[in-house]
Design a protein around this motif. Structure first.
Motif, PDB file in Angstrom:
ATOM      1  N   ALA A  49       0.823  -1.211   0.000  1.00  0.00           N
ATOM      2  CA  ALA A  49       0.000   0.000   0.000  1.00  0.00           C
ATOM      3  C   ALA A  49       0.858   1.264   0.000  1.00  0.00           C
ATOM      4  N   ARG A  50       1.937   1.254   0.784  1.00  0.00           N
ATOM      5  CA  ARG A  50       2.833   2.417   0.809  1.00  0.00           C
ATOM      6  C   ARG A  50       3.464   2.656  -0.555  1.00  0.00           C
ATOM      7  N   GLU A  51       3.911   1.595  -1.182  1.00  0.00           N
ATOM      8  CA  GLU A  51       4.537   1.729  -2.501  1.00  0.00           C
ATOM      9  C   GLU A  51       3.546   2.299  -3.519  1.00  0.00           C
ATOM     10  N   VAL A  52       2.314   1.854  -3.452  1.00  0.00           N
ATOM     11  CA  VAL A  52       1.287   2.324  -4.390  1.00  0.00           C
ATOM     12  C   VAL A  52       1.001   3.801  -4.182  1.00  0.00           C
ATOM     13  N   VAL A  53       0.762   4.183  -2.941  1.00  0.00           N
ATOM     14  CA  VAL A  53       0.386   5.573  -2.635  1.00  0.00           C
ATOM     15  C   VAL A  53       1.550   6.523  -2.900  1.00  0.00           C
ATOM     16  N   GLU A  54       2.734   6.167  -2.418  1.00  0.00           N
ATOM     17  CA  GLU A  54       3.890   7.055  -2.577  1.00  0.00           C
ATOM     18  C   GLU A  54       4.341   7.173  -4.029  1.00  0.00           C
ATOM     19  N   GLY A  55       4.140   6.135  -4.807  1.00  0.00           N
ATOM     20  CA  GLY A  55       4.553   6.167  -6.202  1.00  0.00           C
ATOM     21  C   GLY A  55       3.450   6.564  -7.155  1.00  0.00           C
ATOM     22  N   ASN A  56       2.270   6.889  -6.618  1.00  0.00           N
ATOM     23  CA  ASN A  56       1.134   7.310  -7.442  1.00  0.00           C
ATOM     24  C   ASN A  56       0.755   6.236  -8.469  1.00  0.00           C
ATOM     25  N   PHE A  57       0.693   4.984  -8.014  1.00  0.00           N
ATOM     26  CA  PHE A  57       0.276   3.887  -8.877  1.00  0.00           C
ATOM     27  C   PHE A  57      -1.239   3.716  -8.817  1.00  0.00           C
ATOM     28  N   ASP A  58      -1.775   2.997  -9.794  1.00  0.00           N
ATOM     29  CA  ASP A  58      -3.223   2.775  -9.855  1.00  0.00           C
ATOM     30  C   ASP A  58      -3.693   1.699  -8.876  1.00  0.00           C
ATOM     31  N   LEU A  59      -2.853   0.719  -8.659  1.00  0.00           N
ATOM     32  CA  LEU A  59      -3.215  -0.381  -7.753  1.00  0.00           C
ATOM     33  C   LEU A  59      -1.985  -1.211  -7.438  1.00  0.00           C
ATOM     34  N   GLY A  60      -2.128  -2.081  -6.443  1.00  0.00           N
ATOM     35  CA  GLY A  60      -1.086  -3.025  -6.097  1.00  0.00           C
ATOM     36  C   GLY A  60      -1.662  -4.421  -6.022  1.00  0.00           C
TER      37      GLY A  60
ATOM     38  N   LEU B 269     -10.344  -3.671 -15.751  1.00  0.00           N
ATOM     39  CA  LEU B 269     -10.161  -2.250 -15.466  1.00  0.00           C
ATOM     40  C   LEU B 269      -9.933  -1.464 -16.742  1.00  0.00           C
ATOM     41  N   GLY B 270      -9.179  -2.053 -17.671  1.00  0.00           N
ATOM     42  CA  GLY B 270      -8.960  -1.383 -18.941  1.00  0.00           C
ATOM     43  C   GLY B 270     -10.230  -1.248 -19.752  1.00  0.00           C
ATOM     44  N   ASP B 271     -11.047  -2.296 -19.791  1.00  0.00           N
ATOM     45  CA  ASP B 271     -12.299  -2.265 -20.548  1.00  0.00           C
ATOM     46  C   ASP B 271     -13.293  -1.270 -19.966  1.00  0.00           C
TER      47      ASP B 271
ATOM     48  N   ILE C 204     -12.869   2.494 -15.501  1.00  0.00           N
ATOM     49  CA  ILE C 204     -13.169   2.980 -14.153  1.00  0.00           C
ATOM     50  C   ILE C 204     -12.014   2.625 -13.227  1.00  0.00           C
ATOM     51  N   PRO C 205     -11.406   3.605 -12.549  1.00  0.00           N
ATOM     52  CA  PRO C 205     -10.331   3.294 -11.598  1.00  0.00           C
ATOM     53  C   PRO C 205     -10.828   2.365 -10.494  1.00  0.00           C
ATOM     54  N   LEU C 206      -9.934   1.543 -10.001  1.00  0.00           N
ATOM     55  CA  LEU C 206     -10.312   0.589  -8.965  1.00  0.00           C
ATOM     56  C   LEU C 206     -10.851   1.282  -7.726  1.00  0.00           C
ATOM     57  N   ALA C 207     -10.275   2.432  -7.376  1.00  0.00           N
ATOM     58  CA  ALA C 207     -10.741   3.165  -6.198  1.00  0.00           C
ATOM     59  C   ALA C 207     -12.183   3.631  -6.379  1.00  0.00           C
TER      60      ALA C 207
END
Length: 470
Positions: free
Chosen positions: A230-241, A356-358, A361-364
């Motif tokens: 979760a930290r890696e996703v949030v700090e790196g501005n990723f879409d999901l982990g 998600l690509g189809d 809609i973002p996962l969040a």
């Protein structure tokens, strides 16, 4: 001539409902593994005759190499030919059984259990080998195996072939950003090679296979094991982990805000996709899933069948009713739609990225769109293997005397009331009783949790490991 007559003392508690698991050096030793593999080899020969083939693979636990050698020795002593596919995730071995036209397969793995555990997962004719079949292996340990000529052993690396199949016709968007966490488990090398061939921006952490699990325990159903991801996703501005368990057959996911999505929430996305092309299909899920999944599957034009927890139970039921999708809260996900029907977390992740690509809609945003409920994660209360089933049965009998609501007893107890529902069942993989609760309000959840804690306390269960709502 090979004549193996050695016998071992077997602790029956290692023969679980749908696999074999024990403590290395205590009740699960190389000799025990060899004896069980020998008994399984005889089953394969009885089923298919001479010249049988068994695929064998292993996870990255410190004991797995030695135990895998013993398993192979046990198999070849019965005349069975072995294809050793080496180190890799459990679904790699399942894949090998199909594509190498093998009669059976054995995976040496402790899955998500603590590092001092190990075990075996078995398949026969591409079907789960479990329940009474596993119990019978213990009964057949003393049977002598005498063959004129032992089986052969060959080694085959099928990892690239497996990755080709994972990525076949994938619909991964070019702009997606994903962090991957194999948790130092056996999928690490495969994941690193796989993402190098995928669209998007990918970062892999904890990819080195290390059976001591130095960064966190590889169980993605436990929230604290997702904190690094979760930290890696949030700090790196990723879409999901995306995280995997120790042998790569269970998936965990966090969104761009670092929030965990559990198996029943993810199944809504996959079910919607499949039901567009296969309306009216029956989706299978285990007894611990949210009522939200039941309702969402119905809205999408399908039916939801609640079934027993356990990868073997789900796979067998899917085959019986031709279900295209099955899943568990634990993150075991089974695709018979465009795939083989076994639990493969890596394939599930590819299908997730495609959905998600189809949808665009973002996962969040998807998570925010779900109806609000108040629930607990899975909570495990330590309980002796010899007592856990009887304790659950005692609590069930208590409620049957004055039933208020709907009680489903296909696997432990699932009691549904106007406030919500709760589940209590004996774990098939650990000395524990598993519980989960869900309600329509926080007050309702507190009421359900307090009553369940009281029930467990009355049976002498340590309830200091309290529930936390999510």
């Amino acid at each position: 001539m090979v004549n193996i007559v050695d016998t071992v003392e077997l602790d029956p508690t290692i023969l679980r409902e749908y696999d074999i698991r024990g403590i290395v050096g205590h009740n699960f030793t190389p000799n025990v593994a060899m004896s069980l593999a020998r008994a399984f080899g005889m089953e394969v020969v009885r089923a298919f005759g001479d010249n049988c083939t068994v695929v064998v693979g292993r996870d990255g636990r410190l004991s797995s190499t030695e135990i895998s050698k013993s398993v192979i020795d046990g198999l070849v002593s019965t005349g069975v030919n072995v294809i050793d596919v080496g180190l890799g995730p459990t679904p790699l071995i399942y894949f090998g059984c199909y594509e190498l036209s093998a009669n059976a397969g054995i995976v040496v793995t402790g899955s998500h259990n603590p590092e001092n555990y190990n075990g075996m997962k078995l398949v026969l004719d591409n079907k789960p080998f479990f329940g009474k079949d596993i119990q019978n292996l213990g009964l057949n340990l003393a049977e002598n195996s005498v063959v004129e000529t032992p089986g052969t052993v060959s080694e085959k690396d099928i990892s690239d072939w497996y990755i080709d199949r994972l990525l076949y016709r994938n619909k991964i968007p070019s702009d997606i950003k994903v962090v991957w966490d194999p948790g130092n488990g056996s999928s690490g090398q495969i994941v690193s090679k796989m993402v190098s061939r995928m669209n998007g921006n990918h970062k892999v952490i904890n990819s080195e296979i290390d059976g001591s699990f130095p960064n966190h325990h590889p169980d993605p159903t436990v929230r604290e094991n997702l904190e690094q991801l979760a930290r890696e996703v949030v700090e790196g501005n990723f879409d999901l982990g995306i995280a995997f368990d120790g042998d790569g057959d269970r998936i965990g996911v966090v969104d761009s805000l670092g929030r965990a999505l559990w198996g029943d929430q993810l199944m809504i996305l996959w079910a919607r996709e499949i039901l567009k092309n296969k309306p009216g299909s029956t989706i299978i899920a285990d007894v611990k899933i949210s009522q939200v999944l039941v309702d969402e599957v119905k809205t999408a034009g399908g039916e939801l069948l609640i079934w027993k927890t356990g990868h073997s139970f789900i796979k067998k039921k899917m085959a019986e009713i031709c279900s295209p999708l099955g899943g568990e809260m634990s993150g075991h996900i089974f695709f018979a739609d465009q795939y083989y029907g076994f639990d493969d977390a890596l394939y599930a992740s590819i299908r997730l990225l495609g959905v998600l690509g189809d949808s665009g809609i973002p996962l969040a945003d998807f998570l925010d769109s779900l109806p609000e409920t108040f629930n607990t994660p899975e909570v495990r209360f330590e309980c002796d293997d010899r007592e856990k089933h009887s304790i659950v049965e005692k609590i069930k009998n208590k409620y049957m005397k004055n039933l208020k609501g709907t009680l489903i007893d296909i696997d432990g107890i699932r009691l549904e009331t106007d406030k919500g529902w709760w589940v209590l069942r004996a774990s098939n993989t650990q000395p524990a009783i598993v519980a989960r609760c869900e309600a329509k309000s926080l007050k309702g959840l507190e009421s359900i949790v307090n009553q369940l804690i009281k029930d467990l306390d009355e049976q002498g269960i340590d309830v200091s490991n309290s529930f936390n709502s999510s």
